[in-house]
Design an enzyme around this catalytic site. Sequence first.
Site, PDB file in Angstrom:
ATOM      1  CE  LYS A 115      -4.152   2.238   2.205  1.00 41.43           C
ATOM      2  NZ  LYS A 115      -3.443   3.241   2.385  1.00 41.43           N
ATOM      3  CD  GLU A 170      -1.327   5.835  -3.537  1.00 37.44           C
ATOM      4  OE1 GLU A 170      -2.748   5.913  -3.910  1.00 37.44           O
ATOM      5  OE2 GLU A 170      -1.497   6.427  -2.130  1.00 37.44           O
TER       6      GLU A 170
END
Length: 665
Positions: A115, A170
């Site tokens: 993440k 991201e």
Amino acid sequence: MNKEEARKKIDELTDILNEHNHKYYVLDNPEITDYEYDTMLNELSNLEEKFPELMREDSPTQRVGGEALLAFTQVEHSVPMLSLSNSYNKEDLIDFDRSIRKLIGEKIEYVLEPKIDGLSVNLKYEKGKFVQGATRGNGVVGEDITRNLRTVKTIPLKLKEEIDIEVRGEVYIPREKFTKLNQIQAEKGETIFANPRNAAAGSLRQLDPKIAAKRNLNIFVFNIQRMGNISIHKHTEGFEYLRRLGFKTSNYEVCQSIEEVIDQCEKWSKKRSSLSYEIDGLVIKVNDLSQREALGTRSKSPRWAIAYKFPAEQQKTQVKDIVVQVGRTGALTPTAELEPVRVAGSVISRATLHNEDYIKEKDIRIGDTVIIEKAGDVIPAVVRVVLEERKGEEKPFEMPTTCPICNEETFRLEGEAVTRCMNAACPAQLRRGLIHFVSRDAMNIDGLGESIVTLLLENDLIKDCADLYTLKKEDLLPLERMGEKSAQNLIDAIEKSKKNDVERVIFGLGIKLVGARAAKLLADEFKSLDGLMKASEEEITAVNEIGHKMAESVVAFFKEDRNLEIVEKLRVAGVNMESLHTSNEQDENSEKKFEGLTFVLTGTLEKYKRSEAKKIIESLGGRVSGSVSKKTSYVLAGAEAGSKLDKANQLGVAVISEDEFEKMI
Ligand code: IVH
């Protein structure tokens, strides 16, 4: 060279350079030297200068950023950019797996990805060309940051296939580049970023793409949001396809069971610090896309994925000093000044110690070695003192009996945890009060911030907020760094604020306990400042969401001569004292923003009674629970919060202060 020859050469160089760019940045496998690359880039750049009409949109020369924008425009996402629900331990993951198997009753293959701690973006391609990039925003509407994203070398400007596709990824700054960036920022005397995530977000929100181009931004793409009819059955097949198109995708592990996922979580948490990028957890996703479809999504997050958050990170450091700050309402807040230390991706040099009791309970002394803790975006906290390292020279903290700013006596009222300076004319309170009055959520006076407020006070140009409205340009000109143009802009901004809705005035006055939302409710109910001033305590308490303590504070505020004087001065200056809203608008604005969220209240709340806070949460669609579990969304912690706070920290549940709660509502 004639035009046709130039076109051929430009096309050829653009393609070759883009290919090498991909090999260097995405595949990490350069085939030519930097010198060879730069020579070709120069050649291309010279040709483009001679024949600007032949320059291609995907030219590598365009990665340096063009003209600055005035503002970002809003973009509505064609597919909502969902977020993830969180898990914190093995049991949570087992629950997640169980709930999925209960719904679809089949064997599940999972994919585990890091993440990335950065900024989520959506990239849109039409016929293989990058046409738009946007921030996540609130998930439905984001901001168009295409020009900044075009400078990110790992974002292909042209795909290997001429397809329409939208992907999500991201954007982040690698650790090493982040350290360098902060060194450069420090040398230039500019903002030091607290962590790589802020640096990435700050860079992408620059209106001048040349700045973003210098920040070494990078991306991991992790999802296909939308595409034409290409048959892909698994998330991992999607990754392979994305790679073939030219994207840099997330790393991943395929796991055949939740036990394997749990093993991988342990492995990744160990190798976390050796990665070249910052991660705050892992994301676990169902691999099979038809299973995903069967599982569906909740309002904000998919059922087929979950984030696994690493436990709060702890570090050892030293308390160099404990300083006391005086706030707008006169509250004295002790703050630990720490030997700077890196925790959970941020350099921490301060931690709030809340109040006297907190310090006593943990026996924190100046000079002590302490353990501090930080998880994600949560404010850093001092967990405990390392008593074994105490030398005996450490100094216990004494709450000052006089205000460190105005020297007047301080008080701690019975039953309260806070010590206060009660002098309404205390310069610290006055200064903080003025900063609050001009701030964005209050009167929103552009160009008037902390430093100018301080200058105005130091030069005796103002004594209260109403004095701002009698300032003239000539008063401002002698101030430091104040030119003709900025003085005029400031006067214009002050003038403009006179037309604000009265809810901003009510909030700006700084009535104890009255936050922005309460100010709006009061303005909606009483329609004007006069209406509010005439209202009794009972009438104010009768307003939905307004509690007794707040009503009492409003009435007390308007009993003070000094406050009445300020209101009168504002009125004479021509500041609007009426509500500008219609009742229809009010209805539209009443959203259920806490839907699906569970709160636990703990400790002594200063601004609301428990029942009032509960009423507010429920009116916004949220739920209040008596005990903390991994399902708790937020713990609202007041002073002297005890075991529930400990439990929240243990489970990694987000802990918020009353101020943060106010901002949320
Ligand atoms: S999946 C529907 N995968 O974490 C898909 N998110 O708290 C939802 N993030 O806002 C996201 N790395 O920006 C996914 N490998 C990854 C991720 C990732 C970072 C961010 C994402 C999201 C946040 C969710």
